[in-house]
Design a protein around this motif. Structure first.
Motif, PDB file in Angstrom:
ATOM      1  N   ALA A 506      -8.124  -3.548  -0.941  1.00  9.36           N
ATOM      2  CA  ALA A 506      -9.321  -2.568  -0.557  1.00  9.36           C
ATOM      3  C   ALA A 506      -8.522  -1.147  -0.420  1.00  9.36           C
ATOM      4  O   ALA A 506      -9.514  -0.243  -0.423  1.00  9.36           O
ATOM      5  CB  ALA A 506      -9.578  -2.924   0.846  1.00  9.36           C
ATOM      6  N   ALA A 507      -7.321  -1.006  -0.557  1.00  8.19           N
ATOM      7  CA  ALA A 507      -6.689   0.406  -0.335  1.00  8.19           C
ATOM      8  C   ALA A 507      -6.720   0.918  -1.796  1.00  8.19           C
ATOM      9  O   ALA A 507      -5.963   2.142  -2.050  1.00  8.19           O
ATOM     10  CB  ALA A 507      -5.547   0.424   0.491  1.00  8.19           C
ATOM     11  N   GLY A 508      -7.033   0.104  -2.711  1.00  7.89           N
ATOM     12  CA  GLY A 508      -6.943   0.841  -4.164  1.00  7.89           C
ATOM     13  C   GLY A 508      -5.625   0.310  -4.826  1.00  7.89           C
ATOM     14  O   GLY A 508      -5.303   0.727  -6.117  1.00  7.89           O
ATOM     15  N   LEU A 509      -4.777  -0.566  -4.336  1.00  3.82           N
ATOM     16  CA  LEU A 509      -3.620  -0.836  -5.132  1.00  3.82           C
ATOM     17  C   LEU A 509      -3.963  -2.061  -5.945  1.00  3.82           C
ATOM     18  O   LEU A 509      -4.614  -3.112  -5.504  1.00  3.82           O
ATOM     19  CB  LEU A 509      -2.621  -1.374  -4.083  1.00  3.82           C
ATOM     20  CG  LEU A 509      -2.047   0.078  -3.193  1.00  3.82           C
ATOM     21  CD1 LEU A 509      -1.077  -0.663  -1.961  1.00  3.82           C
ATOM     22  CD2 LEU A 509      -1.053   0.947  -3.937  1.00  3.82           C
ATOM     23  N   ARG A 562      12.009  -4.057   6.263  1.00  5.72           N
ATOM     24  CA  ARG A 562      10.718  -4.858   7.185  1.00  5.72           C
ATOM     25  C   ARG A 562      10.011  -3.778   7.567  1.00  5.72           C
ATOM     26  O   ARG A 562      10.285  -2.797   8.351  1.00  5.72           O
ATOM     27  CB  ARG A 562      11.338  -5.500   8.145  1.00  5.72           C
ATOM     28  CG  ARG A 562      10.656  -6.369   9.093  1.00  5.72           C
ATOM     29  CD  ARG A 562      11.108  -7.259   9.996  1.00  5.72           C
ATOM     30  NE  ARG A 562      11.766  -8.585   9.539  1.00  5.72           N
ATOM     31  CZ  ARG A 562      11.232  -9.498   8.901  1.00  5.72           C
ATOM     32  NH1 ARG A 562      10.001  -9.810   8.895  1.00  5.72           N
ATOM     33  NH2 ARG A 562      11.891 -10.302   8.247  1.00  5.72           N
ATOM     34  N   VAL A 563       8.827  -3.864   7.033  1.00  6.16           N
ATOM     35  CA  VAL A 563       7.456  -2.781   7.304  1.00  6.16           C
ATOM     36  C   VAL A 563       6.471  -3.427   8.139  1.00  6.16           C
ATOM     37  O   VAL A 563       6.206  -4.465   7.799  1.00  6.16           O
ATOM     38  CB  VAL A 563       7.040  -2.485   6.136  1.00  6.16           C
ATOM     39  CG1 VAL A 563       5.904  -1.353   6.234  1.00  6.16           C
ATOM     40  CG2 VAL A 563       8.334  -1.671   5.173  1.00  6.16           C
ATOM     41  N   LEU A 568       1.777  -0.800   5.756  1.00  6.02           N
ATOM     42  CA  LEU A 568       2.260  -1.377   4.503  1.00  6.02           C
ATOM     43  C   LEU A 568       1.396  -0.486   3.304  1.00  6.02           C
ATOM     44  O   LEU A 568       1.968  -0.058   2.178  1.00  6.02           O
ATOM     45  CB  LEU A 568       1.814  -2.711   4.332  1.00  6.02           C
ATOM     46  CG  LEU A 568       2.274  -3.332   3.179  1.00  6.02           C
ATOM     47  CD1 LEU A 568       3.693  -3.144   3.038  1.00  6.02           C
ATOM     48  CD2 LEU A 568       1.973  -4.919   3.009  1.00  6.02           C
ATOM     49  N   ALA A 569      -0.087  -0.465   3.430  1.00 11.20           N
ATOM     50  CA  ALA A 569      -0.683   0.285   2.469  1.00 11.20           C
ATOM     51  C   ALA A 569      -0.367   1.768   2.316  1.00 11.20           C
ATOM     52  O   ALA A 569      -0.109   2.026   0.951  1.00 11.20           O
ATOM     53  CB  ALA A 569      -2.146   0.350   2.703  1.00 11.20           C
ATOM     54  N   GLY A 570      -0.160   2.262   3.224  1.00  6.14           N
ATOM     55  CA  GLY A 570       0.255   3.836   3.290  1.00  6.14           C
ATOM     56  C   GLY A 570       1.593   3.983   2.623  1.00  6.14           C
ATOM     57  O   GLY A 570       1.600   4.811   1.637  1.00  6.14           O
ATOM     58  N   GLU A 571       2.460   3.032   2.827  1.00  8.27           N
ATOM     59  CA  GLU A 571       3.888   3.121   2.319  1.00  8.27           C
ATOM     60  C   GLU A 571       3.860   2.736   0.769  1.00  8.27           C
ATOM     61  O   GLU A 571       4.585   3.435  -0.147  1.00  8.27           O
ATOM     62  CB  GLU A 571       5.088   2.326   2.953  1.00  8.27           C
ATOM     63  CG  GLU A 571       5.165   2.508   4.580  1.00  8.27           C
ATOM     64  CD  GLU A 571       5.765   4.187   4.662  1.00  8.27           C
ATOM     65  OE1 GLU A 571       6.250   4.617   3.413  1.00  8.27           O
ATOM     66  OE2 GLU A 571       6.177   4.530   5.831  1.00  8.27           O
TER      67      GLU A 571
END
Length: 598
Positions: A506-509, A562-563, A568-571
RNA sequence: GCACCGUUGGUCCAGUGGUAGGACAUUAGCUUCCCAAGCUAAUAGCCCGGGUUCAAUUCCCGGACGGUGCACCA
């Protein structure tokens, strides 16, 4: 690395493969599989970002089929031919024009008609260079490298598949200049397929009959426009100038763009500018710059339009292959289309100050010329106008002599100076129509893809096990990340992994989800297609205090951090945009593994 | 376009005048808490056309495709 290994990987993992296998295959055509298409698209996007958007240029999309007249003008219809003569004895094919040139000293035999070349072969007793059999009587055949087709039914209009995307830009120049509001410089780009009916396609993606080009046509005023050379003057490049190629002990010239242009090694500042831009771009997308160079074309190698030309070359499998060309095409293309086409392929260039010039004009009295010269009257009037421009003093006499017609039909006529109505007028000119020059960076997308795969191919050991992986930069890799549940016998892990994958998409990845086989096997699958980061959902991450976390594993080092799921999506987006994994290592808890790579 | 060599599961290979076998991969199940583990099972192949033959994946001819060399690469 052996070239075979890469071909095998490309087939097995879905990068590219020969097309139409179910029907025996078709030489010169390749299909990009899921990974290859994504990789190629990322290359195109990166190119667009650099050469279209960041340069402030505009992109168009022209048809791939164009009518014959376009290629008459461009020179491809005549110039894109190979004259072949086949030896009746051994069957070897030779360039007929080259044989004639070598034997007779004739230059540019390619321009001669086939029959004449056949006659020259017979007259000079030319023999087959391979076996010595006389070639007299063997037919000279033209092989045009363009794909021909028919446009429309019935008495169809002949058309051709474009041999380069550039022509689609050139032919629309009269309209494109409007969009640029009539001022230079401006650049038009196009990314798309081009077609050449190669005699002998070879080497996988290297020489195809249908291939993708990314081209920029930079239109400039040759007298005034200068590139923003300061942006790239310090870019270091490895040049291979024509003089060094000719020398026995030719060497590379390591220098900067600024110096190379100053020293005249690179003849055109515009070409120099784009060499600098290209150098940085290739580095950005992951070309190994130790296996990269710019090579200047030798004089005999240049295309019919090119004044100076440099190629970008990469080393693949021990060979240097051309992956881009940078040509100063001068006004060749626009002049030709101006001559052959209906529209004006020029730009109106305003003078700083309007110029007042004296212009000699005539306004012949046609009621006199008509009766006197009959059918020649029009030609006489035209000749008078030409004469007025060339030699106004001629009108000082009582009568003026002009010549009309050509050759045997030429006739001399005398006209009374009065009838010509000669005058010298003062005219204010605010500018002039100039034909822009064209600088053309032209990239082979497939060859770039091939280079990136070859340069990214790695073999190493993880935990004592051999592995193969593609060290593609995150921006270019076909998948941005993969998501795994560490084990599948815990619904909490599979549910969260599903959710994480959906959120990232959904975040475009571009995210792969894999729950099949052991975790190590899944890492290897992603390693082989160059996925830079793998996200694993484990029990530790959901059972400890605080927000849910997952591990993120970097491909080349196999290191993990560990995130929190929420970050996660931002990183991952930041990593794709170029942030280093080390930054994550600094910011987050690392995961201790006993895995070592070497 | 020429010459030589090659073409067998998805991939890489072995093999045969009586239609084939391995490895890896894949799928399903068991197992499984971080790097191609193991067990069970399943899926899947002789490039195409013609000829010789009772029988051709195998031999012969032609073609397609691939590799290499020559030629070509505006």
């Amino acid at each position: 690395m052996a070239a075979d290994d890469l071909v095998e990987l490309a087939k097995r993992r879905g990068f590219f493969f020969g097309s139409n296998g179910a029907y025996g295959g078709t030489a010169g055509f390749y299909t990009f599989g899921p990974q290859g298409a994504a990789l190629k698209r990322n290359v195109e996007d990166a190119w667009r970002d650099r050469f279209t958007i960041r340069e402030g240029n505009r992109e168009i999309e022209a048809p791939t089929i164009m009518p014959e007249a376009v290629f008459e003008a461009s020179g491809h219809l005549d110039g894109f031919n190979d004259m072949l003569v086949e030896c009746p004895e051994c069957g070897a094919s030779h360039r007929a024009d080259h044989l004639v040139e070598d034997a007779t000293g004739i230059e540019d035999a390619e321009a001669l008609p086939g029959e004449e070349v056949e006659a020259l072969i017979a007259d000079n007793d030319l023999a087959c260079p391979s076996c010595g059999t006389p070639l007299a009587g063997a037919p000279v055949e033209n092989f045009n490298l363009m794909f021909a087709t028919d446009i429309g039914p019935g008495d169809a209009q002949p058309g051709y598949l474009r041999p380069e995307t550039a022509q689609g830009i050139f032919v629309e120049f009269p309209r494109l200049k409007e969009y640029a509001r009539g001022s230079l410089p401006f650049g038009i780009t196009q990314i798309g397929p081009a077609y050449r009916n190669e005699i002998s396609p070879r080497g996988g993606l290297l020489r195809l009959r249908e291939f993708t080009q990314a081209e920029l046509e930079q239109f400039v005023d040759p007298e005034e426009d200068e590139p923003p050379l300061d942006r790239v003057e310090d870019v270091e490049v490895r040049l291979y100038p024509a003089t060094e190629q000719a020398a026995d002990d030719g060497e590379y010239l390591h220098t900067t763009i600024g110096e190379a242009v100053d020293d005249g090694v690179i003849g055109s500042p515009w070409v120099g500018y784009y060499l600098g831009v290209a150098q940085e771009w290739y580095e950005r997308v992951g070309v190994d710059m130790d296996r990269f160079r710019f090579r200047q074309h030798l004089a005999g190698e240049r295309a019919h339009y090119a004044a100076d030309c440099w190629d970008a070359e990469s080393e693949v499998g021990g060979d240097w292959i051309e992956i881009a060309g940078f040509a100063y095409r001068g006004d060749y293309d626009l002049s030709k289309h101006d001559e052959y086409g209906d529209d004006a392929f020029t730009i109106f260039k305003r003078y700083d100050e309007p110029k007042t010039v004296e212009r000699a004009t005539v306004d012949p009295d046609m009621s006199v010329l008509g009766p006197e010269f009959g059918g020649d009257a029009g030609a006489v009037a035209e000749a008078l106008a030409t004469l007025a421009e060339r030699d106004p003093d001629a009108f000082d006499a009582e009568t003026v002599t002009v010549e009309v017609g050509e050759g045997d039909a030429a006739e001399t006529h005398e006209v009374d100076a009065d009838v010509a109505n000669f005058a010298v007028e003062e005219v204010t000119e605010t500018g002039e129509h100039i034909t822009p020059h064209v600088v053309e960076p032209s990239f082979g997308v497939g060859r770039t893809v091939q280079t990136l795969l070859a340069h990214a191919y790695r073999e190493d050991e993880v935990d004592g096990e051999e592995r193969t992986y593609l060290s593609l930069v995150p921006e270019i890799a076909p998948q941005d990340a993969a998501v795994f549940p560490l084990v599948t016998n815990d619904d909490r892990l599979t549910a969260l992994a599903d959710e994480v994958a959906a959120d990232l998409r959904a975040a475009g990845l571009a995210v792969a989800y894999d729950d099949s086989g052991s975790i190590g096997r899944r890492y290897r699958r992603q390693d082989e297609i160059g996925t830079p980061f793998c996200v694993t959902v484990d029990r530790d991450g959901i059972e400890r205090d605080g927000p849910d976390t997952v591990t993120v594993r970097e491909r080349d080092s196999a290191a993990q951090v560990r995130v929190p799921v929420d970050d996660l999506a931002g990183e991952l987006a930041a990593l794709r945009a170029g942030e280093s994994f080390d930054a994550l290592v600094d910011r987050y808890e690392t995961v201790a593994t006993d895995v070592e790579t070497n």
